[in-house]
Scaffold this motif. Structure first.
Motif, mmCIF file in Angstrom:
data_model
loop_
_atom_site.group_PDB
_atom_site.id
_atom_site.type_symbol
_atom_site.label_atom_id
_atom_site.label_comp_id
_atom_site.label_asym_id
_atom_site.label_seq_id
_atom_site.Cartn_x
_atom_site.Cartn_y
_atom_site.Cartn_z
ATOM 1 N N LYS A 63 0.883 -1.169 0.000
ATOM 2 C CA LYS A 63 0.000 0.000 0.000
ATOM 3 C C LYS A 63 0.915 1.212 0.000
ATOM 4 N N VAL A 64 0.512 2.211 -0.797
ATOM 5 C CA VAL A 64 1.356 3.379 -1.038
ATOM 6 C C VAL A 64 0.541 4.654 -0.879
ATOM 7 N N ASN A 65 1.048 5.565 -0.051
ATOM 8 C CA ASN A 65 0.505 6.914 -0.036
ATOM 9 C C ASN A 65 1.289 7.669 -1.093
ATOM 10 N N VAL A 66 0.623 8.033 -2.190
ATOM 11 C CA VAL A 66 1.331 8.587 -3.347
ATOM 12 C C VAL A 66 1.769 10.037 -3.172
ATOM 13 N N GLY A 67 1.265 10.739 -2.165
ATOM 14 C CA GLY A 67 1.660 12.132 -1.988
ATOM 15 C C GLY A 67 1.229 12.970 -3.182
ATOM 16 N N LYS A 68 2.137 13.809 -3.669
ATOM 17 C CA LYS A 68 1.847 14.664 -4.821
ATOM 18 C C LYS A 68 2.286 13.933 -6.087
ATOM 19 N N VAL A 69 1.357 13.765 -7.047
ATOM 20 C CA VAL A 69 1.570 12.932 -8.240
ATOM 21 C C VAL A 69 1.792 13.793 -9.481
ATOM 22 N N LYS A 70 2.783 13.395 -10.297
ATOM 23 C CA LYS A 70 3.028 14.041 -11.592
ATOM 24 C C LYS A 70 2.755 13.051 -12.707
ATOM 25 N N ARG A 71 1.899 13.422 -13.621
ATOM 26 C CA ARG A 71 1.597 12.610 -14.813
ATOM 27 C C ARG A 71 2.733 12.806 -15.824
ATOM 28 N N TYR B 127 9.343 12.708 -24.009
ATOM 29 C CA TYR B 127 9.980 14.022 -24.036
ATOM 30 C C TYR B 127 9.415 14.970 -22.982
ATOM 31 N N HIS B 128 8.684 14.432 -22.031
ATOM 32 C CA HIS B 128 8.116 15.258 -20.967
ATOM 33 C C HIS B 128 9.260 15.968 -20.242
ATOM 34 N N PRO B 129 9.140 17.279 -20.003
ATOM 35 C CA PRO B 129 10.248 18.017 -19.394
ATOM 36 C C PRO B 129 10.620 17.555 -17.981
ATOM 37 N N LEU B 130 9.702 16.900 -17.268
ATOM 38 C CA LEU B 130 9.997 16.428 -15.909
ATOM 39 C C LEU B 130 10.147 14.910 -15.833
ATOM 40 N N ASN C 270 11.133 18.704 -8.603
ATOM 41 C CA ASN C 270 10.115 19.726 -8.833
ATOM 42 C C ASN C 270 8.921 19.589 -7.883
ATOM 43 N N GLY C 271 9.135 18.878 -6.766
ATOM 44 C CA GLY C 271 8.133 18.847 -5.704
ATOM 45 C C GLY C 271 7.134 17.707 -5.740
ATOM 46 N N TYR C 272 7.365 16.682 -6.560
ATOM 47 C CA TYR C 272 6.433 15.555 -6.649
ATOM 48 C C TYR C 272 6.978 14.332 -5.906
ATOM 49 N N VAL D 232 7.743 5.795 -7.163
ATOM 50 C CA VAL D 232 7.610 6.466 -5.875
ATOM 51 C C VAL D 232 9.007 6.828 -5.387
ATOM 52 N N TRP D 233 9.223 8.092 -5.082
ATOM 53 C CA TRP D 233 10.557 8.555 -4.690
ATOM 54 C C TRP D 233 10.982 7.996 -3.333
ATOM 55 N N ASP D 234 10.144 8.130 -2.314
ATOM 56 C CA ASP D 234 10.515 7.788 -0.942
ATOM 57 C C ASP D 234 9.993 6.395 -0.567
#
Length: 156
Positions: A85-93, A98-101, A108-110, A131-133
């Motif tokens: 189970k994952v709390n996704v926090g702030k999600v970036k699509r 070629y997406h810049p992020l 960038n805060g996601y 997931v970063w963390d």
């Protein structure tokens, strides 16, 4: 053949949908790996990968079919899927190569990058999450492939 046993969702967890994961929600996700690596993850927790399509992080999917394909080079009977189970926090699509992020979403805060199904980034067409963390991830259990029983044919 992979199958998920029926189970009751933990409180506050959302089942897979075709929609983008919502900021701050908790989801059931899956991580395909080897049996040996699964035991190590159980003992010491997840660690970020050194890289990948979305950069560093823990690669997961809300789609069991996607996770059950990994590791790609191993036969099915040597794989295991970890249900988490994952709390996704702030999600970036991230919906194109070629997406810049694409690899800098965390800077960038996601907290999570999400690749939607059928966007052309993943050969299988199935969704992927990074997931970063690792502390956002809680191991629930393991899912192993269900071996198909050989068919017996009578000659009578």
């Amino acid at each position: 053949m992979w199958a998920e046993d029926d189970f009751t969702l933990p409180s506050g967890v959302v089942r897979l949908g075709q929609t983008e994961p919502q900021d701050g929600y908790t989801y059931i996700m899956y991580h395909g790996t080897t049996k040996q690596a699964a035991n190590q993850i159980l003992n010491t927790g997840f660690r970020q990968s050194a890289g990948g399509m979305l950069g560093r992080g823990v690669y997961l999917s809300r789609d069991l079919q996607k996770a059950s394909r990994y590791p790609l080079e191993l036969p099915e009977n040597q794989r295991v899927v970890i249900r988490v189970k994952v709390n996704v926090g702030k999600v970036k699509r991230i919906d194109n190569q070629y997406h810049p992020l694409r690899t800098t979403w965390h800077e960038n805060g996601y907290d999570t990058a999400w690749v939607p199904p059928n966007c052309g980034m993943v050969k299988s067409g199935l969704e992927e999450d990074c997931v970063w963390d690792p502390n956002r991830i809680t191991v629930l259990d393991f899912i192993q492939p269900k071996m198909q029983q050989p068919q017996c044919h009578s000659r009578w």
